[in-house]
Design an enzyme around this catalytic site. Structure first.
Site, short mmCIF file in Angstrom:
data_model
loop_
_atom_site.label_atom_id
_atom_site.label_comp_id
_atom_site.label_asym_id
_atom_site.label_seq_id
_atom_site.Cartn_x
_atom_site.Cartn_y
_atom_site.Cartn_z
N SER A 94 0.85 -1.18 0.00
CA SER A 94 0.00 0.00 0.00
C SER A 94 0.88 1.23 0.00
CB SER A 94 -0.92 0.01 1.23
OG SER A 94 -1.71 1.17 1.26
N HIS A 108 -2.39 7.38 -4.62
CA HIS A 108 -2.59 6.23 -3.73
C HIS A 108 -2.71 4.98 -4.58
CE1 HIS A 108 -5.69 3.32 -2.30
NE2 HIS A 108 -4.85 3.24 -1.30
N ASN A 110 -2.77 0.37 -3.97
CA ASN A 110 -2.53 -0.81 -3.15
C ASN A 110 -2.94 -2.06 -3.91
OD1 ASN A 110 -5.23 -2.04 -1.96
ND2 ASN A 110 -5.47 0.18 -1.97
N ARG A 112 -3.34 -6.40 -2.91
CA ARG A 112 -3.35 -7.28 -1.75
C ARG A 112 -3.92 -8.65 -2.11
NH1 ARG A 112 -6.89 -3.23 -1.78
NH2 ARG A 112 -9.10 -3.71 -1.69
N HIS A 177 -20.17 12.39 3.43
CA HIS A 177 -20.63 13.52 4.22
C HIS A 177 -20.32 14.86 3.56
CE1 HIS A 177 -16.50 12.72 5.66
NE2 HIS A 177 -16.42 14.02 5.83
#
Length: 305
Positions: A94, A108, A110, A112, A177
């Site tokens: 990551s 960003h 990642n 896995r 939000h």
């Protein structure tokens, strides 16, 4: 057989961490990554690599981990309740990179691999991952380049993967939000075990091998762009949104915290400087307003120019 799957994934991800760190350090030209190996009391550990106060990258981390335990945490079983109580192995790389220049996007990525099993049952395995870009000042050329490189990687396996995983990325990296998207997207996939292990693993390989090709040309084009204190302040303000998403919604962050992972490594994704302003709004028609009015709206970036 599944132990062999785990070994293959782990070996590849360790090599991937080396490759990405080497490429990013070369792009920075000043600082290298510091390495910190750690162990997890419940099982496993990791290799954290961080860069800070570089010529280009203000803060960043490229983390490898392999952890295992007696039961998957809630973040990993939310969409697969049948796996509750399963013994698990999870390994992944990551990364989050926060450049200093506000004209260079934060990035960003990642990748896995998970194996989960209960006594007497056949193990279940799957891959997850993806890569997404978060600009502070939008530039169409960069967005188009990012998405075209990713699409080319996906197309090597299936012509439908890019559109499918782009939509998943747009849906996932959404700050509910705030009712806005975190960035301009990329691809995101999870619980992926289609066809067979080799095919599913190939998606991880193809996408991860194109990470540097997708990101570094953007860094090279923008790293020397002149910026003002006001633009730097706006970057800090937008970084606040990044913090909100990672601490409230990000499954990787929640998984790390719920498995008693290494806090320093988990929170390396947070920027070094972030700010919040009460009811601040950008000036209409400004580059700051264009970010949310245009660039943070999901769109077909392949034909945006």
């Amino acid at each position: 057989m599944t132990n062999n799957y785990l070994s293959q994934a782990k070996d590849y991800l360790l090599e991937l961490q080396d490759q990405i760190c080497e490429g990013l350090a070369k792009a920075d030209g000043q600082e290298t990554f510091l390495e910190d190996n750690w162990q997890r009391a419940e099982g496993g550990g990791g290799r954290t690599r961080v860069i800070s106060e570089g010529a280009v990258f203000e803060k960043g981390g490229v983390n490898f981990s392999h952890v295992h335990g007696a039961a998957l945490p809630a973040s990993a079983t939310a969409s697969r309740p049948e796996l509750q109580g399963c013994h698990f192995h999870a390994t992944g790389v990551s990364l989050v990179i926060h450049p200093r220049n506000p004209w260079v996007p934060t990035v960003h990525a990642n990748w896995r691999f998970f194996i989960a099993e209960k006594a007497g049952q056949t193990p279940v395995w799957w891959f997850g991952g993806g890569m997404d870009l978060t600009p502070y000042y939008g530039i169409k050329e960069d967005c188009v380049h990012w998405h075209r490189v990713i699409k080319a990687a996906c197309d090597k396996l299936d012509p439908h993967y890019y559109s499918r995983f782009k939509q998943w990325c747009d849906d996932y990296f959404y700050i509910q939000h705030r009712q806005e998207h975190r960035g301009i997207g990329g691809i995101f996939f999870d619980d992926f075990n289609e066809k067979d292990f080799e095919h599913s693993f190939a998606l991880v390989k193809e996408s991860s091998q194109q990470f540097l090709a997708a990101y570094l040309p953007i860094v090279d084009r923008r790293k020397n762009t002149t910026y003002t204190p006001v633009q730097r302040e706006f970057q800090s303000y937008r970084r606040g949104r990044y913090v909100e998403f990672n601490l409230v919604y990000d499954r990787g962050t929640l998984f790390g915290l719920q498995t008693n992972g290494r806090t320093e490594s988990i929170l390396m994704s947070l920027p070094p400087i972030a700010s919040w302003k009460y009811q601040w709004t950008p000036e209409p028609g400004s580059a700051e307003a264009e970010l949310t009015d245009y660039f943070l709206k999901p769109r077909d970036w392949l034909t945006a120019i």
